[in-house]
Design an enzyme around this catalytic site. Structure first.
Site, PDB file in Angstrom:
ATOM      1  CD  GLU A 278       3.836  14.020   9.911  1.00  0.00           C
ATOM      2  OE1 GLU A 278       5.043  13.793  10.081  1.00  0.00           O
ATOM      3  OE2 GLU A 278       3.329  14.182   8.786  1.00  0.00           O
ATOM      4  CG  MET A 414      -0.719  12.471   6.554  1.00  0.00           C
ATOM      5  SD  MET A 414       0.815  12.977   7.369  1.00  0.00           S
ATOM      6  CE  MET A 414       1.307  11.417   8.115  1.00  0.00           C
ATOM      7  CD  GLU A 415       4.411  11.542   5.875  1.00  0.00           C
ATOM      8  OE1 GLU A 415       5.202  11.676   6.827  1.00  0.00           O
ATOM      9  OE2 GLU A 415       3.819  12.509   5.346  1.00  0.00           O
ATOM     10  CG  ASN A 416      -2.151   8.998   6.349  1.00  0.00           C
ATOM     11  OD1 ASN A 416      -1.856   9.438   7.438  1.00  0.00           O
ATOM     12  ND2 ASN A 416      -2.913   9.665   5.490  1.00  0.00           N
ATOM     13  CG  HIS A 448       7.430  15.100  -0.212  1.00  0.00           C
ATOM     14  ND1 HIS A 448       8.466  15.944   0.080  1.00  0.00           N
ATOM     15  CD2 HIS A 448       6.853  14.801   0.981  1.00  0.00           C
ATOM     16  CE1 HIS A 448       8.511  16.150   1.391  1.00  0.00           C
ATOM     17  NE2 HIS A 448       7.527  15.464   1.957  1.00  0.00           N
ATOM     18  CD  GLU A 449       3.195  13.580   1.007  1.00  0.00           C
ATOM     19  OE1 GLU A 449       3.297  12.890   2.039  1.00  0.00           O
ATOM     20  OE2 GLU A 449       3.471  14.790   0.982  1.00  0.00           O
ATOM     21  CG  HIS A 452       7.340  10.944   3.694  1.00  0.00           C
ATOM     22  ND1 HIS A 452       8.426  11.181   4.507  1.00  0.00           N
ATOM     23  CD2 HIS A 452       6.805  12.170   3.414  1.00  0.00           C
ATOM     24  CE1 HIS A 452       8.535  12.484   4.708  1.00  0.00           C
ATOM     25  NE2 HIS A 452       7.577  13.106   4.054  1.00  0.00           N
TER      26      HIS A 452
END
Length: 1008
Positions: A278, A414-416, A448-449, A452
């Protein structure tokens, strides 16, 4: 700037030559792997045209996120760079002729019978080298002709990727193969996709009974694309299969497919292969349609050393042994998803695992030997998944959820999808060494992640213009989640200081931007990952949640996610779902909040019209940080709530302020009653009270009759009015005296944030000693109440408050506090009484503030003795408190050394820059080393943060002009808005200081 860009190009060229020379060997090494890979495809599908659809994959779904490559040679060229560019082009023309970004490729060099040719497009018609002047003119001509950024054509789109990657963790290269099922919608002779910093070695398109190879591959560094040009037209409605092989570098820029350094058990350097895609960096790993709306499914295969962990979005379905101590790991097919969510990790890790109540396997991967540090994140994740399943009424659709700590990681997380990557400090908890604040932050980041996974992954924004849909919503719902899991955190009160007030501060600048900001080229996208997309986005969602109510909000969210699952949306889709669920005009209310930059200030006056009736006169206009009239006439639809002293925690009246001014009558309000606008500090606006209304409110602050959020909002609004010139600094400091009895951590955080801004101003004057005395008088009563040791039954917020207050007293030069801190530090170093993690920063700053070289070396020894990233972070940032400029210079040298990770070095330099004694020196360092810093960080978030804190604390017009002129000559891609905002802040500081300095001096000296 372009000197460094060209260096990147030279490295790419050398790498390409090296790869070409070794490709025969690489092909042999991979021959069996690739053959087996293709055989696997045939066994599974017979032919990719017959691949099962993503709908079949997800039809039996089980019913189900993130807290910073090389410079693009296509970044906009500035005329001031052209002479340098021309000089270097002359010197390195032969090398540059072979860089992948500037080559037109002929047929595949690696297939028999192919006549492979390369031609420099930019110079193919030139027989003589250009002079510097001609080079400059040529570049300026190209600038003038530069085409407007365009998204990828949609005449050919992918449906499914088979992706094979083999990283070489010694040579820092990777090679791969991708086989893509494509749908050709219109007749074409071209296929355009994204590719950057990779070399596409071979291409072949299979459809029906045909096999086509492109005549050439045209790379565009400017657009970050590769166009495959075929000799014959590909018919419409063709279902084809595109075979590509490619090579690339495992870079050290924390973008794309990169290398992350860690240390083995004997202290030797080792490397993991990690992805961070991202916003637009999947194209640095494999050729693809790298836009969020062009979704597909993925079958991912990794060829890795046998002793390395291999992870991707989905569970492993098969492993095979290969020669040379390699193994091939095949992962299950993903749901249909965007390329920026694809992830792989190859390295050495331990893990802890558990299952959520709804049956999802959850694992937390940690550095080897630190398995237990993943326990807290595991506990949070296993509880978060069922909470969101219940909240959204949609199950997590993947069978597993992995969280992994990455040593070198630019962002917080990072929300992969199914494989969330984290900076170590945002996921690992050491019970003895992790502070309560850090633990709280980890809970929020995990929440938060994982949010997502629904809001961003299951339903994705159509384009980066709508980024706030992802980030604003996840930033709101993380607080919902943590409030549910840890009610003792009082997290919604902290929301206001963590998110809301930070957004207001940035959004009051003329150089702010709307929540929805049109973006095109990837270089523009990084700049909108800021407090507006995250904090303002979360704040307006919170305001909307309050406006329509919890039940209708949840119904609307379920409707939105169900209606658009596995698809893409824009802001209007969210408004439509919430409007349908609530029967309120959500679109009409919210449009002004997303499409206008800034926010209103609501001015209010009151008049007692009868014994128990109060008339309110309200006006709205755009709030500006400098108090000047707004450049544009904006009108917001403002949800207004009112409370009174009759019921401080209740709502007396709600209404919409949808015009410039209006009058409202309140019933049951006596003449002596106070009235509070925006109770709970939920509405995203400032409030400016008449003097009479403010006088009525202040006793309620002193007696703490006003709830904490209202006490907090009141002081924050008052300081904002001071900065804008609507009130005098001395008058507001006098009102701060009403807060001496304050006990709430978050209210003290708001006071501290405001006084910190004032501290920066005063550091430019001779009033520092007077201001320190004022600070000591304000903070000492609460410090005496709390003491240094926790009390029985002490709550979470008191622990946080102790750390906050004692650290401030160290900054205010409290002799008693500093003395005690130094004693405790000595006991900590000797091992007789280790410091609690929450008090370490306080004590480290106390000893460093006036410390000498011996203390400095002692702190470096502490840094080198720990392998906990959080503790290293704490020590390295505390080094910026040194009072000796020579030592501060050593701090910067330390930050730039290999001892400090690149991701952390920025914040060490920032710690020096915000120290008044290091401010000028840090700026001079940046000016002298900006090319090196650009080479290291390549624009983006980290460099943008550094620039912001380096320059925004100046307070003269001369400095503002100097900064402007410097960045006009030394342009940093992706940092333009940051520079504009910081220069505006310098001018705000200068105006504030000039306006209030004399009265402030009188006030502070009268306070003796």
């Amino acid at each position: 700037m372009y000197k460094n860009a060209l260096k990147g190009g030279i490295r790419t060229a050398k790498q390409a030559w090296k790869l070409k020379n070794e490709l025969g060997k690489l092909q042999l090494d991979l021959a069996k792997a690739n053959s087996d890979f293709e055989q696997h495809l045939c066994e599974e599908s017979g032919h990719l045209n017959a691949l099962i659809s993503s709908k079949q994959f997800v039809k039996v779904q089980k019913q189900f996120y993130r807290d910073y490559s090389c410079v693009s040679l296509g970044a906009p060229l500035k005329s001031s760079d052209a002479p340098l560019l021309g000089d270097l082009c002359s010197q390195y023309r032969a090398i540059l002729a072979h860089t992948s970004a500037d080559v037109v490729s002929g047929q595949d060099i690696h297939h028999p019978g192919c006549n492979y040719q390369q031609t420099r497009r930019a110079h193919q018609q030139q027989s003589q080298p250009l002079s510097k002047e001609q080079e400059q003119l040529e570049q300026e001509r190209k600038m003038a002709q530069k085409a407007k950024f365009e998204r990828l054509p949609t005449n050919v789109v992918p449906k499914h990727y088979e992706l094979l990657l083999q990283p070489n963790l010694q040579e820092f290269t990777f090679n791969g193969k991708t086989i893509v099922q494509v749908n050709v919608k219109e007749p074409t002779t071209q296929i355009t996709l994204n590719a950057l910093d990779i070399v596409i070695d071979s291409v072949e398109l299979h459809y029906e009974c045909s096999k086509l190879k492109p005549e050439k591959i045209v790379y565009s560094a400017e657009n970050e694309t590769a166009t495959l040009e075929f000799a014959q037209e590909i018919p419409a409605e063709t279902q084809g299969v595109l075979h590509m092989s490619f090579t690339g570098e495992l870079n050290d820029k924390m973008k794309g497919f990169y290398r992350s350094k860690y240390f083995g058990p004997n202290g030797e350097e080792r490397y993991a292969g990690v992805t961070q895609f991202e916003a637009t960096d999947a194209r640095r790993c494999f050729p693809c349609w790298d836009e969020p709306a062009i979704k597909a499914t993925f079958d991912i295969t990794l060829v890795v050393p046998k002793d390395r962990v291999a992870l991707s979005n989905m569970p492993v379905v098969k492993e095979d042994s290969l020669p040379d101590d390699l193994r091939r790991v095949r992962f299950d097919r993903t749901p249909i998803m965007s390329t920026y969510l694809v992830a792989v990790v190859v390295g050495e890790y331990d893990y802890v695992e558990g299952k959520s109540d709804d049956g999802v396997l959850v694992r937390v991967f940690t550095p080897v030997g630190k398995r237990e540090q993943g326990t807290f994140a595991l506990e949070v994740a296993t509880k978060v998944l069922p909470y969101y399943k219940d909240y959204f009424n949609i199950a997590y659709p993947l069978p597993k959820m992995d969280l992994i700590a990455i040593s070198d990681f630019s962002a917080g997380a990072m929300e992969n999808w199914g494989l969330v990557t984290y900076r170590e400090t945002f996921v690992l908890v050491d019970p003895k060494n992790t502070s309560l604040m850090r633990k709280q932050s980890i809970a929020l980041t995990v929440g938060h992640e994982i949010a997502h996974q629904w809001f961003g992954n299951l339903v994705t924004m159509e384009w980066w213009t709508h980024l706030w849909l992802n980030e604003g919503y996840a930033s709101f719902v993380e607080f919902l989640c943590v409030h549910h899991l840890f009610p003792e955190y009082d997290i919604w009160t902290q929301f206001v200081t963590d998110m809301y007030t930070r957004a207001l501060e940035l959004d009051s600048l003329k150089n702010s931007h709307p929540i929805e900001v049109p973006v095109g080229h990837p270089s523009e996208i990084d700049e909108i990952f800021d407090e507006i997309s995250y904090n303002k986005g979360a704040s307006v969602i919170r305001m909307l949640h309050d406006y329509i109510g919890e039940d209708d909000f949840r119904k609307g969210m379920n409707l939105y996610l169900t209606r658009h699952q596995y698809g893409n949306t824009c802001t209007e889709d969210l408004w439509a779902a919430l409007q349908e669920a609530s029967s309120k005009n959500v679109g009409d209310v919210m449009t002004s909040w997303t499409q206008h930059k800034g926010f209103p200030v609501v001015s209010v006056e009151s008049e007692q019209t009868s014994k128990n009736q109060r008339l309110l006169r309200l006006k709205q206009c755009k709030f500006t940080a400098d108090g000047s009239p707004a450049d544009e006439n904006c009108l917001w639809v403002v949800p207004i709530s009112v409370s009174t002293s009759k019921n401080p925690t209740g709502i007396a009246k709600t209404f919409l302020l949808d015009k410039p001014s209006m009058e409202v009558t309140l019933e049951n309000v006596d003449e002596g009653d106070w009235i509070k606008i925006n109770p709970g500090t939920v509405g995203y606006y400032r409030t400016r009270y008449s003097n009479k209304m403010l006088e009525q409110l202040m006793p309620a602050v002193e007696k703490m009759e006003l709830p904490p959020l209202d006490r907090l909002g009141l002081i924050d609004d008052m300081f904002a009015m001071v900065q804008a010139g609507h009130a005098n600094t001395a008058e507001v400091l006098d009102l701060v005296d009403s807060y001496r009895n304050e006990t709430n951590y978050t209210v003290w955080t708001a006071i501290t944030n405001s006084l910190t801004n004032l501290h920066i101003l005063i550091s430019h004057t001779d009033l520092m000693d007077d201001f320190h005395r004022f600070g000591r008088n304000l903070y000492e009563p609460v410090a005496y109440r709390l003491g240094w040791e926790p009390h029985d039954g002490e709550n979470h917020l008191d622990t946080l408050l102790r750390s906050l207050v004692l650290t401030r007293l160290v900054s205010f030069r409290s002799i008693e506090t500093i003395g005690e801190a130094k004693n405790r530090f000595r006991s900590h170093v000797s091992g007789t009484n280790p410091l609690p993690a929450d008090l370490r920063t306080t004590c480290y700053k106390a000893v460093l503030q006036d410390g000498d070289e011996q203390i400095f070396e002692e702190m470096l020894d502490l840094y080198r003795a720990t392998d906990l990233h959080e503790e290293q972070d704490r020590i390295s940032r505390a080094l910026g408190c040194c009072g000796d400029v020579k030592l501060l210079r050593r701090v910067i040298d330390f930050a730039m050394s290999g001892e400090v990770r690149a991701q952390d070095a920025v914040f060490v330099i920032v710690a020096v820059a915000i120290n008044p004694k290091g401010r000028d020196m840090a700026w001079e360092f940046f000016k002298e080393n900006n090319k090196q810093l650009l080479e290291r960080y390549q624009g983006g978030f980290l460099l943008s943060r550094l620039i912001k804190y380096l320059i925004e604390n100046f307070a003269t017009e001369e400095r503002a002009k100097e900064v402007e002129e410097f960045f006009q000559v030394n342009q940093i891609p992706g940092c333009e808005r940051t520079v504009s905002q910081a220069v505006e802040t310098i001018r705000l500081n200068a105006a504030w200081l000039q306006r209030d300095r004399e009265q402030l001096a009188l006030f502070l000296r009268d306070d003796e």
